[in-house]
Write a protein that holds these residues in place. Structure first.
Motif, PDB file in Angstrom:
ATOM      1  N   TYR A  89      48.966 -14.452  35.414  1.00 57.98           N
ATOM      2  CA  TYR A  89      48.488 -15.013  36.450  1.00 57.98           C
ATOM      3  C   TYR A  89      49.216 -15.032  37.899  1.00 57.98           C
ATOM      4  N   ALA A  90      49.997 -14.083  38.042  1.00 63.97           N
ATOM      5  CA  ALA A  90      50.743 -13.924  39.477  1.00 63.97           C
ATOM      6  C   ALA A  90      49.761 -13.604  40.597  1.00 63.97           C
ATOM      7  N   LEU A  91      50.146 -14.006  41.740  1.00 64.20           N
ATOM      8  CA  LEU A  91      49.043 -13.905  42.752  1.00 64.20           C
ATOM      9  C   LEU A  91      48.917 -12.446  43.124  1.00 64.20           C
ATOM     10  N   ASP A  92      49.668 -11.460  42.958  1.00 64.52           N
ATOM     11  CA  ASP A  92      49.409 -10.096  43.100  1.00 64.52           C
ATOM     12  C   ASP A  92      48.474  -9.671  42.213  1.00 64.52           C
ATOM     13  N   THR A  93      48.822 -10.127  41.054  1.00 63.46           N
ATOM     14  CA  THR A  93      47.625  -9.693  39.774  1.00 63.46           C
ATOM     15  C   THR A  93      46.122 -10.184  40.232  1.00 63.46           C
ATOM     16  N   TRP A 222      47.659 -20.707  36.544  1.00 65.67           N
ATOM     17  CA  TRP A 222      47.506 -20.149  38.069  1.00 65.67           C
ATOM     18  C   TRP A 222      48.604 -20.991  38.824  1.00 65.67           C
ATOM     19  N   TYR A 223      48.633 -22.410  38.541  1.00 65.68           N
ATOM     20  CA  TYR A 223      49.535 -23.065  39.096  1.00 65.68           C
ATOM     21  C   TYR A 223      51.279 -22.818  38.485  1.00 65.68           C
ATOM     22  N   ARG A 224      51.221 -22.622  37.066  1.00 62.27           N
ATOM     23  CA  ARG A 224      52.574 -22.389  36.667  1.00 62.27           C
ATOM     24  C   ARG A 224      53.158 -20.983  37.091  1.00 62.27           C
ATOM     25  N   ALA A 225      52.356 -20.149  37.558  1.00 64.79           N
ATOM     26  CA  ALA A 225      52.807 -18.888  38.021  1.00 64.79           C
ATOM     27  C   ALA A 225      53.053 -18.863  39.428  1.00 64.79           C
ATOM     28  N   LEU A 228      56.192 -17.408  40.709  1.00 65.14           N
ATOM     29  CA  LEU A 228      56.388 -15.876  40.509  1.00 65.14           C
ATOM     30  C   LEU A 228      55.940 -15.295  41.844  1.00 65.14           C
ATOM     31  N   ALA A 229      55.246 -16.157  42.792  1.00 66.66           N
ATOM     32  CA  ALA A 229      54.503 -15.490  44.087  1.00 66.66           C
ATOM     33  C   ALA A 229      55.368 -15.250  45.162  1.00 66.66           C
ATOM     34  N   GLN A 230      55.204 -14.079  45.820  1.00 70.69           N
ATOM     35  CA  GLN A 230      56.011 -13.938  47.257  1.00 70.69           C
ATOM     36  C   GLN A 230      54.950 -13.748  48.176  1.00 70.69           C
ATOM     37  N   PRO A 231      54.632 -15.004  48.758  1.00 62.84           N
ATOM     38  CA  PRO A 231      53.709 -15.061  49.670  1.00 62.84           C
ATOM     39  C   PRO A 231      54.034 -14.136  51.134  1.00 62.84           C
ATOM     40  N   LEU A 232      52.884 -13.322  51.494  1.00 64.10           N
ATOM     41  CA  LEU A 232      53.135 -12.720  52.813  1.00 64.10           C
ATOM     42  C   LEU A 232      52.870 -13.307  54.025  1.00 64.10           C
TER      43      LEU A 232
END
Length: 297
Positions: A89-93, A222-225, A228-232
């Motif tokens: 559920y990483a943001l890129d996925t 979604w929250y737990r991931a 892992l996110a790298q916001p742009l």
């Protein structure tokens, strides 16, 4: 692809909405569509704790305006697959899912409308995939690159966001949210919205979705991931519209301008009196704004 009409909704759109299951980005998605197949594509991305059904009051008006409307159950929600593990559920996925769904349906360029978590995905898509997006519309969703810094300088927002930390803990949120026939989730919808915004028939549809095997854990992942996110934080070139219900109990209205500041072109429309669920509470005003904005997509 399996297609079926939606006969369950008393919205006037039942004869127009079609449902199908498609494979995209390695999993299966349930997707609701309506409108002319050769019309400009617009993807409606729901947030927590909804599914495609959260756009039921927008789909027919957008289709009547000539748009090809695509409303998926995002991964983990509704009838879409619910892969195990936080990493799924990483943001890129999540952004990859949207691109893959649209490609599978034959749309290499599309507009995106996102609410809540769907809006976070939409912001990320606009920063990462500008060549694929024709328009970007956000409903009460912070830009992922601005939320942390905004909370640091606005203590009230930090307090409002405290639930996010709770949702990232293991197993306890599932217990709390499933108790008493998902009473807390139902309260999240009805607690601040005007009476009748979510009637018993609608709540029954939501409870059915929340009761699916693995649904609550997938939705919470979604929250737990988030770590892992790298916001742009790059500038967004896609023309943007931000609609904001100013009575949102979880998200300060100043987040609308914080996101807009990262856009080359962005109109911000505040809706006094609307809460987080503005598309349910003020469908006429929201639909009119979306149609006017998307007509040039």
């Amino acid at each position: 692809m399996q297609r079926r009409p939606d006969h369950a909704d008393a919205t006037g759109a039942a004869q127009l909405i079609r449902h199908q299951r498609i494979a995209a980005n390695g999993i299966g998605f349930h997707v609701a569509t309506c409108g002319p197949e050769d019309g400009p594509a617009v993807v409606l991305l729901h947030g927590f704790p909804e599914f495609w059904y959260g756009w039921r009051q927008q789909m027919e008006p957008l289709a009547d305006a000539g748009l090809r409307v695509i409303a998926p159950d995002q991964r983990g929600y509704g009838e879409s697959d619910k892969p195990a593990g936080v990493g799924a559920y990483a943001l890129d996925t999540l952004a990859d899912d949207v691109c893959a769904i649209c490609s599978q349906l034959g749309h290499e360029r599309f507009a995106v409308v996102g609410h809540d978590w769907g809006g976070i995905v939409a912001w990320h898509l606009a920063a990462r995939e500008p060549a694929r997006l024709s328009r970007l519309a956000i409903l009460n969703a912070p830009h992922p690159a601005t939320l942390a810094s905004y909370a640091l300088t606005h203590p009230l927002q930090a307090v409002r966001s405290a639930y996010v930390g709770f949702f990232q803990t293991p197993w306890l949120p599932e217990m709390a949210l499933s108790a008493n026939d998902h009473a807390l989730l139902a309260l999240a919808l009805t607690g601040r919205s005007p009476p009748g915004t979510f009637d018993e028939a609608a709540l029954a549809r939501y409870r059915e979705a929340w009761s699916r095997e693995g649904a609550l854990s997938a939705m919470l992942n979604w929250y737990r991931a988030m770590p892992l996110a790298q916001p742009l934080g790059r500038r967004i070139e896609t023309p943007a519209l931000v609609l904001w219900g100013d009575e949102d109990p979880a998200l300060s209205s100043g987040l609308a301008e914080a996101g807009a500041a990262l856009c080359e072109t962005c109109e911000v429309v505040h809706l006094p009196g609307a809460t987080h669920w503005l598309q349910h509470e003020m469908p006429g005003q929201v639909n009119a704004s979306l149609i006017a904005f998307l007509a040039g997509a």
